[in-house]
Enzyme design. Structure first.
Site, short mmCIF file in Angstrom:
data_model
loop_
_atom_site.label_atom_id
_atom_site.label_comp_id
_atom_site.label_asym_id
_atom_site.label_seq_id
_atom_site.Cartn_x
_atom_site.Cartn_y
_atom_site.Cartn_z
N LYS A 197 146.45 55.61 38.19
CA LYS A 197 145.67 54.46 37.84
C LYS A 197 146.47 53.16 38.41
O LYS A 197 145.89 52.62 38.92
CB LYS A 197 145.44 54.22 36.46
CG LYS A 197 144.32 55.09 36.22
CD LYS A 197 143.93 54.97 34.56
CE LYS A 197 142.56 55.56 33.96
NZ LYS A 197 142.72 55.85 32.77
N LYS A 239 137.80 65.16 39.96
CA LYS A 239 137.41 65.20 38.83
C LYS A 239 136.36 64.19 38.67
O LYS A 239 136.32 63.13 38.78
CB LYS A 239 138.39 64.71 37.64
CG LYS A 239 138.31 64.95 35.97
CD LYS A 239 139.17 64.50 35.27
CE LYS A 239 139.11 62.94 35.41
NZ LYS A 239 139.65 62.25 34.07
N LYS A 244 134.41 58.65 34.49
CA LYS A 244 133.40 57.51 34.17
C LYS A 244 133.38 56.25 35.26
O LYS A 244 132.23 55.79 35.54
CB LYS A 244 133.73 57.08 32.83
CG LYS A 244 133.55 57.78 31.67
CD LYS A 244 133.68 56.99 30.44
CE LYS A 244 134.34 57.78 29.26
NZ LYS A 244 135.67 57.47 29.01
P1 TYM Z 1 138.35 59.81 28.11
O1 TYM Z 1 137.53 58.70 27.69
O2 TYM Z 1 138.82 59.74 29.66
O3 TYM Z 1 137.65 61.17 28.30
C1 TYM Z 1 136.92 61.79 26.96
C2 TYM Z 1 136.93 63.26 26.84
O4 TYM Z 1 136.19 63.83 27.91
C3 TYM Z 1 137.27 64.76 28.53
N1 TYM Z 1 136.79 64.62 30.29
C4 TYM Z 1 136.32 65.73 30.89
N2 TYM Z 1 136.44 66.88 30.52
C5 TYM Z 1 136.10 67.80 31.36
N3 TYM Z 1 135.79 67.44 32.76
C6 TYM Z 1 135.83 66.04 33.08
N4 TYM Z 1 135.52 65.59 34.51
C7 TYM Z 1 136.10 65.04 32.21
N5 TYM Z 1 136.58 63.82 32.20
C8 TYM Z 1 136.75 63.51 30.86
C9 TYM Z 1 138.55 64.11 28.50
O5 TYM Z 1 139.50 65.27 28.63
C10 TYM Z 1 138.50 63.86 27.02
O6 TYM Z 1 138.72 64.92 26.18
N6 TYM Z 1 143.09 59.36 26.66
C11 TYM Z 1 141.76 59.71 26.28
C12 TYM Z 1 141.09 59.16 25.05
C13 TYM Z 1 141.98 59.43 23.70
C14 TYM Z 1 142.33 60.37 22.94
C15 TYM Z 1 143.05 60.14 22.17
C16 TYM Z 1 141.76 61.83 22.91
C17 TYM Z 1 142.82 58.31 23.03
N7 TYM Z 1 143.41 58.75 22.06
C18 TYM Z 1 143.66 60.86 20.86
C19 TYM Z 1 142.21 62.79 22.22
C20 TYM Z 1 142.90 62.31 20.96
C21 TYM Z 1 140.95 59.64 27.23
O7 TYM Z 1 140.93 58.65 28.15
O8 TYM Z 1 139.59 60.33 27.39
#
Ligand code: TYM
Length: 345
Positions: A130, A211, A214
């Site tokens: 990022k 990947k 969003k």
């Molecule tokens: P975020 O918002 O990017 O994504 C949310 C969840 O979706 C999963 N994910 C995917 N899984 C499979 N294929 C993909 N292309 C894909 N894109 C996203 C992510 O792995 C995630 O599970 N840092 C985290 C948010 C967070 C969090 C936490 C998660 C903050 N605190 C505590 C778990 C526990 C994030 O940015 O997820």
């Protein structure tokens, strides 16, 4: 580290002593099918076995402030909360809450930041990627994983079901917890990540080497399917997915684009790999794509219907989030108090 094998049951626990699951999503746009497959569908599938905490991590969303406007952030947070329920999370049992409603999160994050060597944060690939894409980044993006560690450690989570891209953050959370325990006494629980065996990394339909994300979902047509896309968009996106000139449909031999389609089909239908290979073998990718269009459309239809129902009654969602914040605060404030005692503040 654990892997979810769809055929193998998770370790079973008695309802009275359920282990704790915690996870979250950043409210930075409408969720896509990668979020659903990698995270939300897994939460829903496993929820009855655990005491669950599912957050909308709106403080994390502030780490890219130029993308966020106050009104948009507020609206996105509610959309994500409604989608949790629409995807099958039971708000009567699971705790659904906004991270910003629980002040213990940034408080513990500060304490953990003080225990975290800079080198550990510098190694995080998400930060590197990022920050390379932006001219300058805020300090929040750098310390992001310490806030994520606080999210998890406040609830003494046993398991954190996430997509593959979060693996490094979960490992770091364990390292931070271990370091805290070495410094102040054995207190924080080291969590384990839970990942799907198939579908933990859903790739972009337009580019199966990247990947699904969003941010790309918003800027590139054909990259992703969001959970609220209508049938014609689902069809157009899957029919336009990048494959290859061949006809290989065996999981271990397929090109990245075809494998991506096969894995989506596998997770959504729970059919076995041999059955899938048999079904699509020798029929050309057109048949695989057409079948997947139907599968995805049928999988999203009930989610979209439930979403409409939930969002037609804003007071209902207000109630869920208020109760969620109350339940989360009760646990988190107790942990924070213990931590304050341990560190001497
Ligand atoms: P975020 O918002 O990017 O994504 C949310 C969840 O979706 C999963 N994910 C995917 N899984 C499979 N294929 C993909 N292309 C894909 N894109 C996203 C992510 O792995 C995630 O599970 N840092 C985290 C948010 C967070 C969090 C936490 C998660 C903050 N605190 C505590 C778990 C526990 C994030 O940015 O997820």
């Amino acid at each position: 580290m654990s892997v979810i094998d769809q055929t193998a049951p998770m370790p079973s626990t008695k309802v009275q002593s359920r282990k704790v699951v915690l996870s979250g999503v950043q409210p930075t746009g409408v969720l896509h099918i990668g979020n659903y497959i990698g995270a939300l569908s897994l939460w829903a599938q496993e929820q009855v076995k655990y005491q669950n905490y599912f957050m909308i991590v709106d403080l994390h969303a502030l780490t890219i402030p130029e993308n966020i406007k106050a009104e948009t952030l507020r609206a996105n947070a509610r959309t994500v909360a409604a989608l949790y329920i629409a995807c099958g999370i039971d708000p009567e049992d699971s705790v659904i809450f906004l991270q910003s409603q629980v002040p213990a999160h940034p408080y513990l994050a500060w304490i953990l930041t003080c225990c975290t060597p800079m080198g550990w944060l510098e190694r995080m690939t998400q930060f590197k990627t990022k920050s390379e894409q932006a001219e300058t980044v805020g300090t929040g993006l750098f310390v992001y994983p310490a806030l994520q560690a606080a999210d998890i450690l406040l609830y003494h989570a046993d398991y954190v079901p996430v997509g593959e891209d979060q693996r490094q953050h979960i490992e770091l959370t364990r390292d931070i917890a271990q370091r805290f325990n070495n410094m102040f006494g054995e207190y924080l629980k080291l969590p384990e990540g839970l990942y799907r065996k198939s579908g933990a990394r859903v790739m972009g339909f337009d580019d199966p080497t990247a990947k699904m994300s969003k941010s790309l979902a918003e800027t590139r047509k054909g990259h992703a399917i969001t959970l609220l896309d209508p049938p014609n968009v689902i069809k157009k996106t899957i029919m336009g997915a990048v494959t290859d000139p061949g006809s290989e449909t065996r999981f271990d031999h397929a090109s990245p684009g075809v494998r991506n389609l096969l894995e989506l089909y596998e997770v959504l239908t729970k059919e076995s790999r041999p059955a899938i290979e048999e079904k699509f073998g020798g029929k050309g990718y057109g048949f695989l794509k057409k079948t997947l269009v139907e599968t995805v459309t049928e999988a999203l239809r009930p989610i979209q219907e439930k979403y409409q129902e939930i969002t037609s009654d804003p007071a209902y969602l207000d109630g869920v989030l208020a109760r969620g914040a109350e339940r989360a605060n009760a646990v988190a404030s107790k942990t924070l108090e213990d931590v304050r005692q341990l560190v001497g503040v």
